[in-house]
Design an enzyme around this catalytic site. Structure first.
Site, short mmCIF file in Angstrom:
data_model
loop_
_atom_site.label_atom_id
_atom_site.label_comp_id
_atom_site.label_asym_id
_atom_site.label_seq_id
_atom_site.Cartn_x
_atom_site.Cartn_y
_atom_site.Cartn_z
N GLU A 49 0.84 -1.20 0.00
CA GLU A 49 0.00 0.00 0.00
C GLU A 49 0.88 1.25 0.00
O GLU A 49 1.89 1.31 0.69
CB GLU A 49 -0.91 0.00 1.24
CG GLU A 49 -1.84 1.20 1.32
CD GLU A 49 -2.69 1.21 2.58
OE1 GLU A 49 -3.77 1.81 2.56
OE2 GLU A 49 -2.26 0.62 3.60
N LYS A 121 -9.85 1.64 -2.36
CA LYS A 121 -10.03 1.19 -0.98
C LYS A 121 -11.47 1.44 -0.52
O LYS A 121 -11.97 2.57 -0.55
CB LYS A 121 -9.05 1.93 -0.07
CG LYS A 121 -8.94 1.35 1.34
CD LYS A 121 -7.78 2.02 2.07
CE LYS A 121 -7.49 1.40 3.42
NZ LYS A 121 -6.29 2.00 4.05
N CYS A 162 -5.52 -2.95 2.84
CA CYS A 162 -5.26 -2.73 4.26
C CYS A 162 -6.51 -2.88 5.13
O CYS A 162 -6.91 -3.98 5.45
CB CYS A 162 -4.60 -1.35 4.44
SG CYS A 162 -3.72 -1.19 6.03
#
Length: 290
Positions: A49, A121, A162
């Protein structure tokens, strides 16, 4: 959705990169890592990331690139590197600027450099642990529109970034769509990482009987945000196949896709669910790509 193809065995490389404030250097570092991974036999390469910039709300706007309209030196390099190396590339994530908004975006390329999918995301990292960790991505970033499933030469991948790993429903949705590998470029911190990073990867693997890949930046003592590191590959029986500490490195693992079928046959969880009592509702678009 049609059943995913069985690629047999695939060697994966996780590139735990040293990230600095020098964007050009970060791009060069990532390019070299992709080349080395391919030289060592990897056919699936994963980056972390926010590999092209420091992980901070101050950095995201100034390092952001318009991936679709350009110029986008980071993703242009990824496409060229994937083609030159002949690998499927999960390009970690970079800050993306699009129509006046900023996203935390992962691009997936095939071995010809073609952009197969783009995942923004879905769950933004807003956390407040007094005296230990406070970070709010929502101050600068916009959440993505939904799940991303992509068929590649290295299997059917479900992409998260994440914080997305903390939401089991997303992983369950991916498994329902036939995903064989869950891939999470991430940058957990030194507060939550020690207890949760491996735990969550193994939990998503055992829940969905698939491979789970988590790829982090290396820890940079000079950075304001301290990444946990410990990039990890987990098998469909929740076994850790490969992991590392927090220094810059590349780790490798062999993904044997027969294991996915075997574990799902041995423990037929999907057939044993009590759909009369509960169910997973998929409200996302039928399209698998963003």
């Amino acid at each position: 959705m049609a059943e995913a193809a069985d690629p047999g065995k695939v060697k994966v490389a996780l590139c735990q990169l040293h990230v600095t404030a020098d964007k050009e250097q970060n791009i060069a570092t990532a390019k070299a890592a992709i080349e080395d991974a391919a030289h060592n036999g990897a056919k699936l390469v994963v980056l972390p990331e926010m590999w092209n910039c420091p992980y901070s709300n101050d950095s995201f706007p100034s390092y952001a690139e318009d991936i679709e309209a350009g110029p986008s030196p980071s993703t242009d390099m990824l496409a060229a590197a994937a083609a030159a190396a002949g690998v499927t590339l999960v390009g970690g994530s970079v800050p993306e600027r699009s129509v006046g908004k900023l996203y935390n975006t992962c691009c997936v390329f095939d071995h010809t450099g073609k952009l197969l999918a783009k995942h923004r995301k879905t769950h933004l990292f807003d956390i407040d642990i007094p005296g230990k960790m406070t970070f709010k991505e929502s101050l600068t970033l916009t959440p993505g529109e939904g799940p991303t499933v992509v068929d590649t030469a290295a299997g059917r991948l479900g992409v998260g970034i994440c914080y997305d790993i903390r939401f089991p429903e997303l992983a369950m949705l991916y498994a329902k769509r036939g995903v064989q590998v869950l891939v999470y470029p991430g940058a957990f911190n030194t507060v939550t990482g020690p207890l949760h990073w491996e735990l969550l990867a193994r939990a998503r693997a055992v829940d969905n009987q698939c491979f789970v890949i988590t790829c982090s930046p290396a820890r940079n003592p000079d950075a304001s945000y301290q990444a946990w590191g410990h990039s990890t590959v987990v098998g469909p029986f929740a076994e850790v196949l490969a992991t590392t500490e927090h220094e810059p490195t590349t780790i490798y693992a062999d993904l044997d896709f027969a294991q996915v079928k075997e574990r799902r046959a041995n423990l037929p969880l999907t057939q044993q669910k009590r759909h009369d009592l509960y169910e997973l509702v998929d409200r996302s678009s039928s399209s698998s790509k963003q």
